[in-house]
Design a protein around this motif. Structure first.
Motif, PDB file in Angstrom:
ATOM      1  N   UNK A 116      40.966  47.849  28.180  1.00 62.74           N
ATOM      2  CA  UNK A 116      39.824  48.587  28.688  1.00 62.74           C
ATOM      3  C   UNK A 116      38.182  47.885  28.250  1.00 62.74           C
ATOM      4  N   UNK A 117      38.392  47.937  27.034  1.00 61.99           N
ATOM      5  CA  UNK A 117      37.084  47.485  26.237  1.00 61.99           C
ATOM      6  C   UNK A 117      36.468  46.004  26.772  1.00 61.99           C
TER       7      UNK A 117
ATOM      8  N   UNK B 295      43.062  46.994  36.932  1.00 67.37           N
ATOM      9  CA  UNK B 295      42.608  47.062  37.957  1.00 67.37           C
ATOM     10  C   UNK B 295      41.028  46.565  37.994  1.00 67.37           C
ATOM     11  N   UNK B 296      40.553  47.311  36.781  1.00 63.85           N
ATOM     12  CA  UNK B 296      39.142  46.940  36.473  1.00 63.85           C
ATOM     13  C   UNK B 296      38.707  45.397  36.217  1.00 63.85           C
TER      14      UNK B 296
ATOM     15  N   UNK C 121      32.016  45.730  41.978  1.00 63.44           N
ATOM     16  CA  UNK C 121      31.672  45.985  40.501  1.00 63.44           C
ATOM     17  C   UNK C 121      31.347  47.189  39.931  1.00 63.44           C
ATOM     18  N   UNK C 122      30.862  48.147  40.642  1.00 66.77           N
ATOM     19  CA  UNK C 122      30.930  49.488  40.207  1.00 66.77           C
ATOM     20  C   UNK C 122      32.266  50.561  39.949  1.00 66.77           C
ATOM     21  N   UNK C 123      33.077  49.948  40.606  1.00 64.36           N
ATOM     22  CA  UNK C 123      34.434  50.721  40.529  1.00 64.36           C
ATOM     23  C   UNK C 123      35.149  49.859  39.307  1.00 64.36           C
ATOM     24  N   UNK C 124      34.817  48.571  38.952  1.00 66.30           N
ATOM     25  CA  UNK C 124      35.221  48.044  38.038  1.00 66.30           C
ATOM     26  C   UNK C 124      34.974  48.447  36.540  1.00 66.30           C
ATOM     27  N   UNK C 125      33.650  48.724  36.690  1.00 66.37           N
ATOM     28  CA  UNK C 125      32.910  49.191  35.540  1.00 66.37           C
ATOM     29  C   UNK C 125      33.481  50.684  35.194  1.00 66.37           C
ATOM     30  N   UNK C 126      33.332  51.597  36.270  1.00 67.56           N
ATOM     31  CA  UNK C 126      33.736  53.011  36.047  1.00 67.56           C
ATOM     32  C   UNK C 126      35.143  53.004  35.713  1.00 67.56           C
ATOM     33  N   UNK C 127      36.147  52.024  36.261  1.00 70.51           N
ATOM     34  CA  UNK C 127      37.623  52.338  35.844  1.00 70.51           C
ATOM     35  C   UNK C 127      37.701  51.942  34.191  1.00 70.51           C
TER      36      UNK C 127
END
Length: 414
Positions: free
Chosen positions: A206-207, A104-105, A14-20
């Motif tokens: 991305x958005x 990926x995100x 989850x954190x990597x998805x939001x970060x990416x």
């Protein structure tokens, strides 16, 4: 597996998805340059395939210098010179250099939510009844199960490609050329924006993934928590909240939020994106979260009602305590069914996100599709159609595979 290890893995996705997602929407100035000597000045040959941030910063613009003198150029294209001269032709604008991370995100957010839901249910069970929460099911052939799921994926994508090819033929395009573009992941050049369809899709995705990354996990986890809380300790507030998802659409809530917190009390901007980004995300995220909490809670209640009407008597005859019945069997059944239906929740979220992006002018896939419809940009619409089909088909595959891993009974060959 230990529920705390599952929780750590879920949070990492989850954190990597939001970060990416956030990294993928970062834009910066960019200049694509071509120079030469001749009677005609040509722009850089591949400028259309950069990740231009056109929905947030507008179209890139041409800048031409001939023999050191700046020329007035209104649109991008070859420029005939008065004489053979040395020229420097540049295309300047803003790009999102890491837009490709949005793919990926999107899947990281989906998988993190899927795994997090299983973890949440498992933690509640584990805390209440300890090792009795562990399930033991008959094993089956995972390879056969995977092949069936992959076959479904290929079939869905094939049908989508056929529909796109029919649209291409109706627009007078060569079917083999169109097929080659699809298999080489080349969506062509947008007739309105004059840049590649692929770059438009990735820069706007991305958005969309950022909105989903913030709102979907919170909605699913909160809805599940509300339903489980009401199952163990009935409450009028929790019981009534589950009806919100059925009665209120995200765009209705969005318009109400704009009226209340932009025009009524000017706390948040009405739409678009800017700095700080957080202020522009509060209202669209809230409009997505409120109804989907109720949707998730409703799904859980439906499962419980069906289960209790058909299975309760059998377990009561066996002399099981109400605690074991609730946390072992009821919550266990909820977890299995929700894992199997999380992809449909994801699809509903994507649909809600479409309307939310248009309502708040968030430059995501939903807003891009609205722009494409307004300007008749059929190549962009075909690209969005194919992209969303692939996203939903792959998410269904991931959901089915995780479902098969956590509930091996579905893999048993009959």
């Amino acid at each position: 597996m230990n529920p705390y290890i599952l929780a750590a893995i879920s949070l990492a996705f989850l954190f990597s998805g939001i970060l990416f997602s956030y990294v993928s929407i970062i834009s910066e100035p960019y200049k694509d340059v071509n120079y030469g000597y001749g009677s005609c000045a040509f722009p850089p040959s591949d400028w259309q395939y950069r990740y231009w941030s056109v929905l947030t910063h507008g179209l890139p613009h041409p800048v031409l210098f001939v023999n050191g003198e700046k020329e007035n150029v209104s649109q991008i294209g070859p420029v005939k010179l008065n004489s053979t001269s040395f020229y420097v032709y540049s295309i300047e604008g803003y790009v999102q250099p890491y837009a490709y991370l949005s793919v990926y995100a999107m899947f990281a957010v989906f998988f993190g939510t899927l795994l997090g839901l299983k973890t949440l249910l498992y933690l509640v069970q584990y805390k209440a009844i300890g090792k009795l929460a562990e399930s033991r099911s008959p094993s089956g052939s995972l390879s056969v199960y995977v092949m069936k799921r992959l076959t479904n994926l290929v079939l869905v994508i094939t049908i989508t490609v056929v529909v796109i090819l029919i649209l291409e033929v109706l627009h007078g395009n060569n079917v083999f050329h169109s097929l080659f573009r699809i298999f080489t992941f080349n969506g062509g050049i947008s007739t309105h924006y004059l840049v590649s369809v692929d770059s438009l899709l990735l820069t706007s995705l991305g958005y969309t993934s950022l909105l989903l990354g913030i709102s979907m996990p919170f909605s699913v986890f909160a809805g599940s928590a509300i339903a489980m809380r009401n199952l163990s300790t009935p409450s009028t507030l929790f019981r009534e909240w589950k009806y919100v998802g059925s009665s209120l659409a995200s765009w209705v809530i969005g318009l109400s939020l704009i009226y209340a917190f932009h025009y009524g009390i000017p706390l948040f901007p009405s739409g678009g994106v800017g700095s700080p980004l957080f202020m522009y995300l509060v209202l669209p995220v809230t409009s997505l979260v409120i109804p989907t909490i109720g949707i998730t809670a409703n799904r859980m209640y439906d499962v419980v009602s069906k289960f209790r009407s058909t299975e309760n008597v059998k377990y009561e005859i066996k002399g099981l305590s109400s605690e074991v019945l609730l946390y072992r069997h009821v919550f266990g059944r909820i977890g299995v069914v929700l894992l199997n239906s999380i992809s449909s929740i994801f699809s509903e979220f994507l649909l809600s996100d479409f309307f939310t992006e248009v309502t708040f002018a968030v430059p995501g896939i939903g807003f891009l599709s609205w722009e494409a419809v307004v300007h008749g940009d059929y190549l962009v619409l075909e690209g969005i159609f194919l992209l969303y089909t692939v996203i939903i088909a792959v998410s269904n595959l991931i959901s089915d595979l995780v479902y098969g891993l956590f509930d091996p009974r579905v893999r048993v060959r009959r």
